[in-house]
Design a protein around this motif. Structure first.
Motif, PDB file in Angstrom:
ATOM      1  N   GLY A  16       0.789  -1.226   0.000  1.00  0.00           N
ATOM      2  CA  GLY A  16       0.000   0.000   0.000  1.00  0.00           C
ATOM      3  C   GLY A  16       0.816   1.269   0.000  1.00  0.00           C
ATOM      4  N   THR A  17       2.132   1.169  -0.132  1.00  0.00           N
ATOM      5  CA  THR A  17       2.968   2.368  -0.244  1.00  0.00           C
ATOM      6  C   THR A  17       2.686   3.042  -1.576  1.00  0.00           C
ATOM      7  OG1 THR A  17       4.716   1.382   1.103  1.00  0.00           O
ATOM      8  CG2 THR A  17       5.321   3.260  -0.277  1.00  0.00           C
ATOM      9  N   ALA A  18       2.473   4.364  -1.522  1.00  0.00           N
ATOM     10  CA  ALA A  18       2.135   5.122  -2.718  1.00  0.00           C
ATOM     11  C   ALA A  18       3.381   5.688  -3.383  1.00  0.00           C
ATOM     12  CB  ALA A  18       1.183   6.257  -2.364  1.00  0.00           C
ATOM     13  N   TYR A  19       3.394   5.609  -4.702  1.00  0.00           N
ATOM     14  CA  TYR A  19       4.413   6.250  -5.532  1.00  0.00           C
ATOM     15  C   TYR A  19       3.706   7.233  -6.448  1.00  0.00           C
ATOM     16  CZ  TYR A  19       7.624   2.533  -4.059  1.00  0.00           C
ATOM     17  OH  TYR A  19       8.410   1.692  -3.311  1.00  0.00           O
ATOM     18  N   VAL A  20       4.292   8.414  -6.643  1.00  0.00           N
ATOM     19  CA  VAL A  20       3.666   9.429  -7.493  1.00  0.00           C
ATOM     20  C   VAL A  20       4.700  10.041  -8.424  1.00  0.00           C
ATOM     21  CG1 VAL A  20       1.891  10.019  -5.793  1.00  0.00           C
ATOM     22  CG2 VAL A  20       4.052  11.293  -5.814  1.00  0.00           C
ATOM     23  N   SER A  21       4.199  10.584  -9.529  1.00  0.00           N
ATOM     24  CA  SER A  21       5.062  11.340 -10.438  1.00  0.00           C
ATOM     25  C   SER A  21       4.684  12.814 -10.383  1.00  0.00           C
ATOM     26  CB  SER A  21       4.936  10.817 -11.875  1.00  0.00           C
ATOM     27  OG  SER A  21       3.617  10.969 -12.368  1.00  0.00           O
ATOM     28  N   THR A  22       5.698  13.655 -10.443  1.00  0.00           N
ATOM     29  CA  THR A  22       5.519  15.096 -10.577  1.00  0.00           C
ATOM     30  C   THR A  22       6.251  15.504 -11.858  1.00  0.00           C
ATOM     31  OG1 THR A  22       7.422  15.361  -9.071  1.00  0.00           O
ATOM     32  CG2 THR A  22       5.231  15.635  -8.126  1.00  0.00           C
ATOM     33  N   PRO A  23       5.574  15.388 -13.001  1.00  0.00           N
ATOM     34  CA  PRO A  23       6.244  15.613 -14.278  1.00  0.00           C
ATOM     35  C   PRO A  23       6.796  17.035 -14.398  1.00  0.00           C
ATOM     36  CG  PRO A  23       3.865  15.504 -14.551  1.00  0.00           C
ATOM     37  CD  PRO A  23       4.150  15.056 -13.156  1.00  0.00           C
ATOM     38  N   ARG A  24       7.949  17.140 -15.015  1.00  0.00           N
ATOM     39  CA  ARG A  24       8.597  18.446 -15.194  1.00  0.00           C
ATOM     40  C   ARG A  24       8.140  19.073 -16.507  1.00  0.00           C
ATOM     41  NH1 ARG A  24      14.005  15.544 -13.001  1.00  0.00           N
ATOM     42  NH2 ARG A  24      14.107  16.454 -10.905  1.00  0.00           N
ATOM     43  N   LEU A  25       6.832  19.250 -16.629  1.00  0.00           N
ATOM     44  CA  LEU A  25       6.249  19.835 -17.828  1.00  0.00           C
ATOM     45  C   LEU A  25       6.029  21.335 -17.686  1.00  0.00           C
ATOM     46  CD1 LEU A  25       3.628  17.037 -18.567  1.00  0.00           C
ATOM     47  CD2 LEU A  25       5.661  17.564 -19.929  1.00  0.00           C
ATOM     48  N   VAL A  26       5.823  21.809 -16.451  1.00  0.00           N
ATOM     49  CA  VAL A  26       5.635  23.233 -16.198  1.00  0.00           C
ATOM     50  C   VAL A  26       6.974  23.896 -15.910  1.00  0.00           C
ATOM     51  CG1 VAL A  26       4.435  24.945 -14.789  1.00  0.00           C
ATOM     52  CG2 VAL A  26       3.352  22.739 -15.259  1.00  0.00           C
ATOM     53  N   SER A  27       7.809  23.199 -15.150  1.00  0.00           N
ATOM     54  CA  SER A  27       9.122  23.711 -14.761  1.00  0.00           C
ATOM     55  C   SER A  27      10.053  22.531 -14.540  1.00  0.00           C
ATOM     56  CB  SER A  27       9.020  24.543 -13.485  1.00  0.00           C
ATOM     57  OG  SER A  27      10.294  24.806 -12.935  1.00  0.00           O
ATOM     58  N   ALA A  28      11.331  22.738 -14.772  1.00  0.00           N
ATOM     59  CA  ALA A  28      12.326  21.683 -14.561  1.00  0.00           C
ATOM     60  C   ALA A  28      12.932  21.740 -13.173  1.00  0.00           C
ATOM     61  CB  ALA A  28      13.437  21.792 -15.609  1.00  0.00           C
ATOM     62  N   SER A  29      12.399  22.584 -12.287  1.00  0.00           N
ATOM     63  CA  SER A  29      13.065  22.866 -11.015  1.00  0.00           C
ATOM     64  C   SER A  29      12.782  21.868  -9.902  1.00  0.00           C
ATOM     65  CB  SER A  29      12.653  24.263 -10.528  1.00  0.00           C
ATOM     66  OG  SER A  29      11.261  24.297 -10.217  1.00  0.00           O
ATOM     67  N   ALA A  30      11.756  21.029 -10.030  1.00  0.00           N
ATOM     68  CA  ALA A  30      11.419  20.100  -8.946  1.00  0.00           C
ATOM     69  C   ALA A  30      12.590  19.175  -8.652  1.00  0.00           C
ATOM     70  CB  ALA A  30      10.190  19.281  -9.313  1.00  0.00           C
ATOM     71  N   PRO A  31      12.903  18.932  -7.376  1.00  0.00           N
ATOM     72  CA  PRO A  31      14.031  18.060  -7.029  1.00  0.00           C
ATOM     73  C   PRO A  31      13.892  16.643  -7.569  1.00  0.00           C
ATOM     74  CG  PRO A  31      13.267  19.288  -5.100  1.00  0.00           C
ATOM     75  CD  PRO A  31      12.262  19.500  -6.179  1.00  0.00           C
ATOM     76  N   ALA A  32      12.659  16.189  -7.764  1.00  0.00           N
ATOM     77  CA  ALA A  32      12.437  14.833  -8.263  1.00  0.00           C
ATOM     78  C   ALA A  32      11.181  14.795  -9.118  1.00  0.00           C
ATOM     79  CB  ALA A  32      12.318  13.843  -7.111  1.00  0.00           C
ATOM     80  N   THR A  33      11.163  13.879 -10.057  1.00  0.00           N
ATOM     81  CA  THR A  33       9.982  13.669 -10.897  1.00  0.00           C
ATOM     82  C   THR A  33       9.267  12.371 -10.544  1.00  0.00           C
ATOM     83  OG1 THR A  33       9.207  13.577 -13.191  1.00  0.00           O
ATOM     84  CG2 THR A  33      11.315  12.533 -12.731  1.00  0.00           C
ATOM     85  N   LEU A  34       9.919  11.539  -9.699  1.00  0.00           N
ATOM     86  CA  LEU A  34       9.313  10.294  -9.218  1.00  0.00           C
ATOM     87  C   LEU A  34       9.629  10.159  -7.732  1.00  0.00           C
ATOM     88  CD1 LEU A  34       7.841   7.626 -10.016  1.00  0.00           C
ATOM     89  CD2 LEU A  34      10.105   6.626 -10.361  1.00  0.00           C
ATOM     90  N   SER A  35       8.601   9.874  -6.928  1.00  0.00           N
ATOM     91  CA  SER A  35       8.795   9.874  -5.470  1.00  0.00           C
ATOM     92  C   SER A  35       7.840   8.909  -4.782  1.00  0.00           C
ATOM     93  CB  SER A  35       8.532  11.283  -4.893  1.00  0.00           C
ATOM     94  OG  SER A  35       9.316  12.281  -5.511  1.00  0.00           O
ATOM     95  N   ARG A  36       8.192   8.556  -3.549  1.00  0.00           N
ATOM     96  CA  ARG A  36       7.234   7.914  -2.654  1.00  0.00           C
ATOM     97  C   ARG A  36       6.435   9.010  -1.960  1.00  0.00           C
ATOM     98  NH1 ARG A  36      11.792   4.352  -1.132  1.00  0.00           N
ATOM     99  NH2 ARG A  36      11.401   2.249  -1.933  1.00  0.00           N
ATOM    100  N   LEU A  37       5.154   8.722  -1.698  1.00  0.00           N
ATOM    101  CA  LEU A  37       4.279   9.665  -1.006  1.00  0.00           C
ATOM    102  C   LEU A  37       3.839   9.051   0.313  1.00  0.00           C
ATOM    103  CD1 LEU A  37       2.253  12.060  -0.709  1.00  0.00           C
ATOM    104  CD2 LEU A  37       0.663  10.707  -2.100  1.00  0.00           C
ATOM    105  N   ASP A  38       3.997   9.811   1.398  1.00  0.00           N
ATOM    106  CA  ASP A  38       3.544   9.370   2.712  1.00  0.00           C
ATOM    107  C   ASP A  38       2.067   9.712   2.857  1.00  0.00           C
ATOM    108  OD1 ASP A  38       3.089   8.730   5.332  1.00  0.00           O
ATOM    109  OD2 ASP A  38       4.643  10.022   6.168  1.00  0.00           O
ATOM    110  N   THR A  39       1.186   8.746   2.619  1.00  0.00           N
ATOM    111  CA  THR A  39      -0.254   9.003   2.683  1.00  0.00           C
ATOM    112  C   THR A  39      -0.777   9.040   4.113  1.00  0.00           C
ATOM    113  OG1 THR A  39      -0.711   6.640   2.390  1.00  0.00           O
ATOM    114  CG2 THR A  39      -0.695   8.015   0.411  1.00  0.00           C
ATOM    115  N   ARG A  40       0.096   8.778   5.090  1.00  0.00           N
ATOM    116  CA  ARG A  40      -0.346   8.899   6.483  1.00  0.00           C
ATOM    117  C   ARG A  40      -0.585  10.354   6.853  1.00  0.00           C
ATOM    118  NH1 ARG A  40       4.581   5.920   9.263  1.00  0.00           N
ATOM    119  NH2 ARG A  40       5.563   7.376   7.783  1.00  0.00           N
ATOM    120  N   ALA A  41       0.130  11.252   6.204  1.00  0.00           N
ATOM    121  CA  ALA A  41      -0.031  12.677   6.477  1.00  0.00           C
ATOM    122  C   ALA A  41      -1.317  13.180   5.836  1.00  0.00           C
ATOM    123  CB  ALA A  41       1.158  13.450   5.927  1.00  0.00           C
ATOM    124  N   GLU A  42      -2.058  13.978   6.586  1.00  0.00           N
ATOM    125  CA  GLU A  42      -3.332  14.487   6.093  1.00  0.00           C
ATOM    126  C   GLU A  42      -3.348  15.999   5.961  1.00  0.00           C
ATOM    127  OE1 GLU A  42      -6.860  12.681   7.914  1.00  0.00           O
ATOM    128  OE2 GLU A  42      -5.492  11.360   9.003  1.00  0.00           O
TER     129      GLU A  42
END
Length: 404
Positions: free
Chosen positions: A71-97
């Motif tokens: 159940g660990t979540a993985y997400v993408s943050t594509p660099r289509l708007v800006s290339a500045s994001a530290p990562a384009t693929l990451s794990r997401l902590d869904t415990r945080a609300e």
């Protein structure tokens, strides 16, 4: 004038009836805003407090989503708007609300570096697949980032990563089957048993004559080949406009996105896809795709039109029973297609959904999808500090859920 007023009234009544019918059709299953994040952050949390948000969170919307067997979540943050994001693929902590989405770069910050060797580092990931059978993640790298008119040599690729260690299990080059200027490598579906991947090339960077196509990747040989190049069944449909929340997306500069979401049946014998600037869903037997001797004509003759979805679409996924679920960006919800009955229906909808993108299935069988108003972010119409990246949950068994 009276005739014109009557026409307007009739149109308004028709729209109201359509809305009511759509709402009634979507009353069957409870749709829940599961998580809602004010931007993103790759900073660690201290003393249990929310981490500081990434300064350019508005340029790093969450798009892709998949879960591993735990159940660990993985997400993408594509660099289509800006290339500045530290990562384009990451794990997401869904415990945080609360606060920003808490992300951990996968496989690492350095493994997501734009300035690193383009053949080895993840530059711009939109679609990916979490392989629960083999313990891998198949990352589809579009190659280019915002501000680049062409993907660097070697940047278009599939990186197969070990979920536990993050090490690269295999790299499969796509430069030979994708165009470095015109391709838009959108989504990936994986036959985990045969270790064969199917990739949708939406061709948006070559619009309006989109260089659409389907790419087949074989893990064992490390080879890739392209089929159905610019085929009408993968192409944008003439005179179709993409509608979200009742208005055209990017009027004057319309969204022209060909084949987008793709998914496999549980037995991997059928490949499904939809076209965003289109109206229909289609399928083809994978046996004809896996046969390297199959011609495009033979593959095309095996394509089946599954019917009209009802709205414009983005991502798709199948459950263990073989039902196909499609995100409907026009009606802000989820459409289900049942291969057994061939029925297509809107099963859940909510006006709070802002561009439903990628649907994924949790280990418990619930469907979760991302909603990040991507159309508005790509148009630059979201103000910094007002971004909201959400996960919506739909229990497919109809039960009501708790907050967590």
């Amino acid at each position: 004038m009276r005739h014109r007023s009557f026409q307007l009234a009739a149109l308004a009544l028709a729209a109201l009836l359509h809305h009511q019918q759509a709402a009634n059709a979507a009353d069957g299953l409870p749709l829940e805003r599961w998580r809602s994040y004010a931007g993103v952050s790759w900073e660690p949390s201290k003393d249990g407090k929310d981490p500081a948000p990434f300064a350019a969170s508005v340029s790093a919307p969450i798009a892709g989503l998949h879960f591993d067997a735990r159940g660990t979540a993985y997400v993408s943050t594509p660099r289509l708007v800006s290339a500045s994001a530290p990562a384009t693929l990451s794990r997401l902590d869904t415990r945080a609300e609360t606060g920003p989405a808490r992300l951990t770069a996968f496989p690492s910050i350095s493994g997501n570096a734009v300035a690193a060797a383009p053949q080895d580092s993840l530059r711009n990931v939109l679609g990916f697949h979490v392989d629960r059978r083999n313990g891998w993640l198949w990352a589809l790298d579009m190659g280019f980032v915002a501000g680049e008119t062409e993907a660097p040599a070697g940047a278009q690729k599939v990186l197969v990563l070990d979920l536990k260690s993050g090490r690269t299990v295999k790299r499969i080059a796509l430069d030979g089957v994708a165009d470095r200027k015109g391709s838009f490598l959108n989504d990936i579906a994986v036959d985990e048993r045969r270790r064969i991947a199917y990739i949708s090339d939406s061709g948006m960077r070559s619009a309006p004559a989109n260089m659409v196509g389907l790419i087949i990747v074989d893990f064992a040989s490390g080879e890739a080949r392209r089929v159905l190049d610019r085929h009408p069944g993968l192409q944008i449909e003439a005179d179709v406009k993409v509608i979200s929340h009742g208005t055209e997306v990017w009027p004057g500069n319309p969204l022209l996105l060909g084949i987008n979401g793709i998914a496999l049946s549980p037995d991997a014998r059928t490949l499904y896809w939809t076209v965003t600037t289109g109206t229909r869903a289609r399928s083809v037997p994978t046996s004809v795709l896996r046969n390297a001797a199959s011609s495009d004509e033979q593959i095309a003759s095996a394509i089946r039109d599954l019917g009209a979805v009802g709205g414009n679409t983005d991502g798709i996924v199948t459950d263990t029973k073989g039902k196909l679920y499609i995100t409907d960006v026009t009606r802000n919800g989820i459409v289900k297609y049942d291969p057994r009955t061939r029925a297509m229906s809107l099963i859940a909808s909510d006006d709070g959904v802002q561009w439903p993108d990628t649907p994924a299935i949790l280990p418990n069988g619930d469907l979760v999808f991302t909603s990040s108003a991507l159309n508005n972010h790509f148009a630059g119409s979201v103000k910094s500090g007002e971004e909201r990246y959400e996960l919506w949950r739909l229990p497919l068994d109809g039960r009501k859920t708790k907050a967590n």
